[in-house]
Write an enzyme that holds these catalytic residues in place. Structure first.
Site, PDB file in Angstrom:
ATOM      1  N   ASP A  85       0.801  -1.222   0.000  1.00  0.00           N
ATOM      2  CA  ASP A  85       0.000   0.000   0.000  1.00  0.00           C
ATOM      3  C   ASP A  85       0.835   1.274   0.000  1.00  0.00           C
ATOM      4  OD1 ASP A  85       0.870  -0.553   2.605  1.00  0.00           O
ATOM      5  OD2 ASP A  85      -0.936   0.254   3.547  1.00  0.00           O
ATOM      6  N   GLU A 131      10.976  -0.632   4.204  1.00  0.00           N
ATOM      7  CA  GLU A 131      10.503  -1.087   5.515  1.00  0.00           C
ATOM      8  C   GLU A 131      11.290  -0.400   6.637  1.00  0.00           C
ATOM      9  OE1 GLU A 131       8.033  -2.887   6.394  1.00  0.00           O
ATOM     10  OE2 GLU A 131       7.378  -3.886   4.560  1.00  0.00           O
ATOM     11  N   HIS A 134      11.314  -1.109  10.630  1.00  0.00           N
ATOM     12  CA  HIS A 134      11.965  -2.238  11.292  1.00  0.00           C
ATOM     13  C   HIS A 134      13.486  -2.095  11.385  1.00  0.00           C
ATOM     14  CE1 HIS A 134       8.116  -4.184  11.492  1.00  0.00           C
ATOM     15  NE2 HIS A 134       7.938  -3.907  10.218  1.00  0.00           N
ATOM     16  N   CYS A 144       8.159  -7.150  18.248  1.00  0.00           N
ATOM     17  CA  CYS A 144       7.467  -6.779  17.010  1.00  0.00           C
ATOM     18  C   CYS A 144       7.060  -8.042  16.250  1.00  0.00           C
ATOM     19  CB  CYS A 144       8.403  -5.913  16.165  1.00  0.00           C
ATOM     20  SG  CYS A 144       7.728  -5.394  14.582  1.00  0.00           S
ATOM     21  N   CYS A 146       7.917  -8.731  13.457  1.00  0.00           N
ATOM     22  CA  CYS A 146       9.086  -9.178  12.688  1.00  0.00           C
ATOM     23  C   CYS A 146      10.044  -9.992  13.552  1.00  0.00           C
ATOM     24  CB  CYS A 146       9.809  -7.988  12.078  1.00  0.00           C
ATOM     25  SG  CYS A 146      10.748  -6.999  13.275  1.00  0.00           S
ATOM     26  N   CYS A 151      12.500  -2.133  17.107  1.00  0.00           N
ATOM     27  CA  CYS A 151      12.113  -1.506  15.840  1.00  0.00           C
ATOM     28  C   CYS A 151      11.767  -0.023  16.017  1.00  0.00           C
ATOM     29  CB  CYS A 151      10.916  -2.224  15.231  1.00  0.00           C
ATOM     30  SG  CYS A 151      11.289  -3.909  14.699  1.00  0.00           S
ATOM     31  N   GLU A 153       9.515   1.620  14.589  1.00  0.00           N
ATOM     32  CA  GLU A 153       8.081   1.906  14.597  1.00  0.00           C
ATOM     33  C   GLU A 153       7.448   1.780  15.985  1.00  0.00           C
ATOM     34  OE1 GLU A 153       5.550  -1.988  13.296  1.00  0.00           O
ATOM     35  OE2 GLU A 153       6.366  -0.803  11.667  1.00  0.00           O
TER      36      GLU A 153
END
Length: 238
Positions: A85, A131, A134, A144, A146, A151, A153
């Protein structure tokens, strides 16, 4: 005619000609919904924007959407493109701003970016470029999706609330995210979006950004950038 679909963690949107509809992603079977739309409208092409990791028609990871890793080529029999997206949003924003060197950086439930370099998407190996959420930042007691606990975020998205962080920490983390993308990709424009940022909108501190006077920091103008980008990609790449 092109059917454009945007599959997010909260909303499922689609557009076909003048028809536009929004549904709750959690209330539908995403794959069945897409196949029903194809049967109903009989489009010649399909563009799909997906809030997760995708590559070559395959959904690799979908942390916020109830759908397993799946190869859509096994189910969809018309020409289609499946894209992240943020990549779709970057395509749409680059057309809106008429810029061939642009980064779309979204801070929402997570942190991600789409990158346009000389008018083309930067996809990377396995289509996982951008990305930024991360990259290692600060350790937390949370893990996370991941698999890591440090991370960026966690601090530069709505996850700051989950870890009990303060707004000043959010500002610092997002400033560093913007500075990192500016340093790595030297864009003409960085477009900021995502529900969390738009709710807590603030100006980016120029001390974090190299050549600040040469980089324009903008806020998204397109309401459905990912959906628009999916339609553009289906038109131009299929």
């Amino acid at each position: 005619m092109i059917l454009a679909v945007d599959i997010g963690g909260t909303f499922f949107r689609y557009k076909f000609r003048e028809i536009f509809e929004v549904k709750n992603t959690k209330e539908i079977d995403v794959l069945k919904e897409i196949l029903n739309l194809i049967e109903k409208y009989k489009p010649s092409k399909l563009g799909i924007s997906f809030a997760g990791q995708v590559d070559n028609g395959k959904i690799l990871s979908s942390p916020n959407i109830d759908i397993k890793s799946i190869d859509l080529k096994e189910y969809i029999k018309i020409p289609f493109i499946l894209e992240n997206d943020l990549n779709c949003a970057a395509v749409a924003e680059s057309r809106y701003w008429k810029s061939k060197f642009l980064v779309a950086l979204y801070s929402g439930t997570g942190l991600g970016a789409g990158i346009i370099e000389n008018g083309k998407l930067v996809r990377g190996y396995m289509n996982l470029a951008g990305e930024i959420g991360h990259i290692p930042y600060k350790k937390t007691k949370f893990v996370c999706a991941c698999g890591k606990n440090d991370c960026l975020e966690f601090y530069a998205s709505s996850k700051i609330e989950k870890i009990g962080g303060k707004f000043q920490e959010y500002k610092e983390a997002l400033n560093k995210a913007v500075g990192t993308m500016a340093s790595l990709f030297n864009p003409e424009i960085i477009v900021l979006g995502g529900g969390y940022y738009l709710h807590h909108k603030f100006e980016i501190d120029k001390k974090y950004i190299p050549n600040f006077d040469k980089i324009a920091i903008k806020v998204i103008k397109l309401k459905d950038a990912s959906l628009i980008g999916a339609e553009i990609l289906a038109k131009e790449e299929l």
